[in-house]
Design an enzyme around this catalytic site. Structure first.
Site, PDB file in Angstrom:
ATOM      1  N   TYR A 141      -1.291  -0.790  10.995  1.00 50.00           N
ATOM      2  CA  TYR A 141      -1.598  -1.416   9.707  1.00 50.00           C
ATOM      3  C   TYR A 141      -0.471  -1.129   8.714  1.00 50.00           C
ATOM      4  CZ  TYR A 141      -3.451  -1.669   4.964  1.00 50.00           C
ATOM      5  OH  TYR A 141      -3.595  -1.928   3.616  1.00 50.00           O
ATOM      6  N   SER A 151       0.837  -1.197   0.000  1.00 48.46           N
ATOM      7  CA  SER A 151       0.000   0.000   0.000  1.00 48.46           C
ATOM      8  C   SER A 151       0.872   1.248   0.000  1.00 48.46           C
ATOM      9  CB  SER A 151      -0.842  -0.024   1.279  1.00 48.46           C
ATOM     10  OG  SER A 151      -1.396   1.236   1.535  1.00 48.46           O
ATOM     11  N   LYS A 156       2.451  -3.660   6.804  1.00 48.23           N
ATOM     12  CA  LYS A 156       2.770  -3.746   5.365  1.00 48.23           C
ATOM     13  C   LYS A 156       4.268  -3.495   5.138  1.00 48.23           C
ATOM     14  CE  LYS A 156      -1.277  -4.621   3.646  1.00 48.23           C
ATOM     15  NZ  LYS A 156      -1.560  -5.905   3.014  1.00 48.23           N
TER      16      LYS A 156
HETATM   17  P1  NAD Z   1     -10.815  -7.037   2.037  1.00 49.95           P
HETATM   18  O1  NAD Z   1     -10.929  -6.983   3.511  1.00 49.95           O
HETATM   19  O2  NAD Z   1     -12.044  -6.836   1.223  1.00 49.95           O
HETATM   20  O3  NAD Z   1     -10.136  -8.429   1.587  1.00 49.95           O
HETATM   21  C1  NAD Z   1      -9.203  -9.103   2.393  1.00 49.95           C
HETATM   22  C2  NAD Z   1      -9.668 -10.544   2.514  1.00 49.95           C
HETATM   23  O4  NAD Z   1      -8.741 -11.291   3.300  1.00 49.95           O
HETATM   24  C3  NAD Z   1     -11.034 -10.678   3.184  1.00 49.95           C
HETATM   25  O5  NAD Z   1     -11.880 -11.443   2.361  1.00 49.95           O
HETATM   26  C4  NAD Z   1     -10.727 -11.389   4.513  1.00 49.95           C
HETATM   27  O6  NAD Z   1     -11.802 -12.223   4.899  1.00 49.95           O
HETATM   28  C5  NAD Z   1      -9.458 -12.157   4.144  1.00 49.95           C
HETATM   29  N1  NAD Z   1      -8.573 -12.482   5.282  1.00 49.95           N
HETATM   30  C6  NAD Z   1      -8.044 -11.644   6.198  1.00 49.95           C
HETATM   31  N2  NAD Z   1      -7.248 -12.313   7.049  1.00 49.95           N
HETATM   32  C7  NAD Z   1      -7.240 -13.608   6.645  1.00 49.95           C
HETATM   33  C8  NAD Z   1      -6.608 -14.784   7.118  1.00 49.95           C
HETATM   34  N3  NAD Z   1      -5.819 -14.767   8.191  1.00 49.95           N
HETATM   35  N4  NAD Z   1      -6.842 -15.952   6.466  1.00 49.95           N
HETATM   36  C9  NAD Z   1      -7.654 -15.997   5.387  1.00 49.95           C
HETATM   37  N5  NAD Z   1      -8.290 -14.912   4.894  1.00 49.95           N
HETATM   38  C10 NAD Z   1      -8.081 -13.726   5.524  1.00 49.95           C
HETATM   39  O7  NAD Z   1      -9.684  -5.986   1.598  1.00 49.95           O
HETATM   40  P2  NAD Z   1      -9.285  -5.450   0.145  1.00 49.95           P
HETATM   41  O8  NAD Z   1      -9.666  -4.014   0.073  1.00 49.95           O
HETATM   42  O9  NAD Z   1      -9.725  -6.385  -0.891  1.00 49.95           O
HETATM   43  O10 NAD Z   1      -7.707  -5.488   0.304  1.00 49.95           O
HETATM   44  C11 NAD Z   1      -6.914  -6.555  -0.209  1.00 49.95           C
HETATM   45  C12 NAD Z   1      -5.467  -6.296   0.125  1.00 49.95           C
HETATM   46  O11 NAD Z   1      -5.064  -5.046  -0.425  1.00 49.95           O
HETATM   47  C13 NAD Z   1      -5.162  -6.213   1.610  1.00 49.95           C
HETATM   48  O12 NAD Z   1      -3.910  -6.827   1.843  1.00 49.95           O
HETATM   49  C14 NAD Z   1      -5.088  -4.730   1.875  1.00 49.95           C
HETATM   50  O13 NAD Z   1      -4.276  -4.444   2.981  1.00 49.95           O
HETATM   51  C15 NAD Z   1      -4.471  -4.234   0.579  1.00 49.95           C
HETATM   52  N6  NAD Z   1      -4.767  -2.821   0.282  1.00 49.95           N
HETATM   53  C16 NAD Z   1      -6.068  -2.406   0.228  1.00 49.95           C
HETATM   54  C17 NAD Z   1      -6.340  -1.046  -0.035  1.00 49.95           C
HETATM   55  C18 NAD Z   1      -7.756  -0.545  -0.078  1.00 49.95           C
HETATM   56  O14 NAD Z   1      -7.953   0.654   0.035  1.00 49.95           O
HETATM   57  N7  NAD Z   1      -8.768  -1.392  -0.262  1.00 49.95           N
HETATM   58  C19 NAD Z   1      -5.288  -0.136  -0.242  1.00 49.95           C
HETATM   59  C20 NAD Z   1      -3.978  -0.600  -0.203  1.00 49.95           C
HETATM   60  C21 NAD Z   1      -3.730  -1.957   0.061  1.00 49.95           C
HETATM   61  N1  UFG Z   2     -12.297  11.360   3.819  1.00 48.88           N
HETATM   62  C1  UFG Z   2     -13.264  12.225   4.264  1.00 48.88           C
HETATM   63  N2  UFG Z   2     -14.358  11.696   4.886  1.00 48.88           N
HETATM   64  C2  UFG Z   2     -14.536  10.359   5.075  1.00 48.88           C
HETATM   65  C3  UFG Z   2     -13.523   9.488   4.608  1.00 48.88           C
HETATM   66  C4  UFG Z   2     -12.418  10.025   3.984  1.00 48.88           C
HETATM   67  O1  UFG Z   2     -13.138  13.434   4.128  1.00 48.88           O
HETATM   68  O2  UFG Z   2     -15.548   9.945   5.672  1.00 48.88           O
HETATM   69  C5  UFG Z   2     -11.124  11.903   3.107  1.00 48.88           C
HETATM   70  C6  UFG Z   2      -9.805  11.634   3.808  1.00 48.88           C
HETATM   71  O3  UFG Z   2      -9.542  12.631   4.766  1.00 48.88           O
HETATM   72  C7  UFG Z   2      -8.833  11.632   2.620  1.00 48.88           C
HETATM   73  C8  UFG Z   2      -9.674  11.081   1.460  1.00 48.88           C
HETATM   74  O4  UFG Z   2     -11.029  11.269   1.850  1.00 48.88           O
HETATM   75  O5  UFG Z   2      -8.464  12.944   2.300  1.00 48.88           O
HETATM   76  C9  UFG Z   2      -9.446   9.596   1.204  1.00 48.88           C
HETATM   77  O6  UFG Z   2      -9.625   8.884   2.429  1.00 48.88           O
HETATM   78  P1  UFG Z   2      -9.753   7.293   2.462  1.00 48.88           P
HETATM   79  O7  UFG Z   2     -10.001   6.911   3.885  1.00 48.88           O
HETATM   80  O8  UFG Z   2     -10.719   6.825   1.436  1.00 48.88           O
HETATM   81  O9  UFG Z   2      -8.332   6.799   1.978  1.00 48.88           O
HETATM   82  P2  UFG Z   2      -6.883   7.039   2.593  1.00 48.88           P
HETATM   83  O10 UFG Z   2      -6.070   7.690   1.518  1.00 48.88           O
HETATM   84  O11 UFG Z   2      -6.935   7.699   3.899  1.00 48.88           O
HETATM   85  O12 UFG Z   2      -6.421   5.534   2.873  1.00 48.88           O
HETATM   86  C10 UFG Z   2      -6.395   4.564   1.834  1.00 48.88           C
HETATM   87  C11 UFG Z   2      -6.639   3.178   2.431  1.00 48.88           C
HETATM   88  C12 UFG Z   2      -5.524   2.794   3.326  1.00 48.88           C
HETATM   89  C13 UFG Z   2      -4.235   2.911   2.605  1.00 48.88           C
HETATM   90  C14 UFG Z   2      -4.070   4.304   2.055  1.00 48.88           C
HETATM   91  C15 UFG Z   2      -2.807   4.460   1.267  1.00 48.88           C
HETATM   92  O13 UFG Z   2      -7.822   3.176   3.186  1.00 48.88           O
HETATM   93  O14 UFG Z   2      -5.686   1.445   3.700  1.00 48.88           O
HETATM   94  O15 UFG Z   2      -5.171   4.601   1.200  1.00 48.88           O
HETATM   95  O16 UFG Z   2      -2.812   3.529   0.241  1.00 48.88           O
HETATM   96  F1  UFG Z   2      -3.239   2.650   3.468  1.00 48.88           F
END
Ligand code: NAD
Ligand code: UFG
Length: 339
Positions: free
Chosen positions: A151, A126, A155
């Site tokens: 978190y 991330s 990572k």
């Molecule tokens: P998500 O929560 O929808 O998917 C993660 C999945 O992993 C879930 O289905 C959960 O049930 C499963 N899981 C968690 N722990 C587990 C375990 N111990 N064993 C088996 N299954 C397990 O999240 P997502 O948004 O699809 O994110 C996927 C990956 O991308 C994650 O590693 C997350 O950290 C990373 N990521 C997500 C974002 C975002 O904004 N969505 C941004 C950057 C990185």
């Molecule tokens: N924001 C609001 N109101 C809300 C939610 C978000 O104003 O209710 C704003 C935040 O302040 C930020 C922007 O919207 O300026 C985006 O916020 P998000 O929470 O959607 O995303 P972030 O960039 O904070 O975080 C995301 C993922 C993290 C990841 C990060 C960097 O949620 O897991 O991007 O990749 F680590």
């Protein structure tokens, strides 16, 4: 015979879209997920769309016996590792649960892979590892590790662990993909993002205000040094992100070691820009009020994507309006998500 891939966390938001992309690209997919943050329904729908189902194994990645058995039972060649806990806020409250889940599951996976002689791994990292960026757009050589929450630290620690692993044995071929802000959904509207409880992230929150399950958006700060004072992020369509995984998998199969790529669009959009564009697309008002800044937020975070373009031949293709259109199609046709 088709190339067989294990997708950990494949029932989740990004994993389900990537599983679909893999099936459509003629891979065989095995999903391991403990459903701690997802529903089996996502994979049933993926199967409907693709006309072919992934094999779903419900279980925990920290269960070494189970994971070893999966590698014994199936000729897996590569692994896409999505499984993790991902809420920044929750990780501050429950750091041990985050370190235990995210680190231990990755260690268990890598041990099982090595025992089974499987060395191709794509890991979901991330942009959070960059912490507060000293410069935008952020390139992969920007310093990492100054993360502001458990978190993010999990990572960062996994990135280091994987880098050490690849140094220890040249058979490892590892992609570390640093996602920026994944949003949107498959164009069918049948799969999408369905967070438990009140969403932390901007787009799912806006979607719930639009369907009326939440009343108003709080915009966290309008005094940042950005175009309109609100936070700027690099939103990327989840389908572009899914395709980035296929490109990364192709690339690592030709090259040993650890490879790091940003997956973003390279474009930043402010919260207010997103709100206005969403209102226009959905034809729904999004009432909002300005609230104090959220702890740990940065003013602007967007990617330099030239390394991924150059080395993967991959580029994000969807515009912000298309991301919002698809997010809205998913939410409006599934107001309660998968429930
Ligand atoms: P998500 O929560 O929808 O998917 C993660 C999945 O992993 C879930 O289905 C959960 O049930 C499963 N899981 C968690 N722990 C587990 C375990 N111990 N064993 C088996 N299954 C397990 O999240 P997502 O948004 O699809 O994110 C996927 C990956 O991308 C994650 O590693 C997350 O950290 C990373 N990521 C997500 C974002 C975002 O904004 N969505 C941004 C950057 C990185
Ligand atoms: N924001 C609001 N109101 C809300 C939610 C978000 O104003 O209710 C704003 C935040 O302040 C930020 C922007 O919207 O300026 C985006 O916020 P998000 O929470 O959607 O995303 P972030 O960039 O904070 O975080 C995301 C993922 C993290 C990841 C990060 C960097 O949620 O897991 O991007 O990749 F680590």
């Amino acid at each position: 015979m088709r190339h067989k891939i294990l997708v950990t966390g494949g029932a989740g938001y990004i994993g389900s879209h990537t599983t679909l992309a893999l099936l459509e690209a003629d891979y065989d997919v095995i999903v391991l997920d403990n459903l701690s943050n997802s529903s089996k329904a996502s994979l049933e729908r993926v199967g409907d769309i693709a006309g072919r189902k992934p094999l779903f194994i419900e279980g925990d990645l920290r269960d070494a016996a189970l994971v070893n058995q999966i590698f014994k039972d199936h000729p897996i060649e590569s692994v896409l590792h999505f499984a993790a806990l991902k809420s920044v806020e929750e990780s501050v409250r429950e750091p041990l649960r985050y370190f235990e889940n995210n680190l231990f599951s990755t260690m268990t996976l890598c041990q099982a892979m090595a025992s089974a002689n499987v060395f191709n791994l794509v890991f979901s990292s991330s942009a959070v590892v960059y912490g507060t960026p000293s410069i935008v757009p952020i390139a992969e050589n920007h310093p990492v590790g100054q993360t502001t929450n458990p978190y993010g630290r999990s990572k960062f620690m996994i990135e280091q662990m994987l880098t050490d692993l690849a140094h220890s044995d040249p058979r490892w071929k590892i992609a570390i993909l640093r996602y920026f802000n994944p949003v949107g959904a498959h164009a069918s509207g049948r799969i999408g993002e369905d967070p438990n409880g009140i969403p932390n992230n901007l787009l799912p929150y806006i979607c719930r205000v639009a369907v009326g399950t939440l009343t108003e958006l709080k915009i966290f700060g309008n005094d940042y040094p950005t175009i309109d004072g609100t936070g700027v992020r690099d939103y990327i369509h989840v389908l572009d992100l899914a395709n980035g995984h296929l490109s990364a998998l192709d690339a690592i199969r030709k090259n040993s070691g650890t490879h790091i790529w940003n997956l973003g669009t390279g474009q930043g959009h402010s919260v207010l820009e997103v709100v206005k564009a969403f209102e226009a697309i959905s034809d729904r008002p999004i009432p909002y009020k300005i609230a104090p800044r959220r702890a740990g937020d940065v003013a602007a975070c967007f990617a330099n994507v030239s390394k991924a373009e150059r080395e993967l031949g991959w580029k994000a293709t969807y515009t912000l309006n298309e991301m919002l259109r698809d997010a809205w199609k998913w939410q409006s046709t599934n107001p309660l998500g998968y429930k």
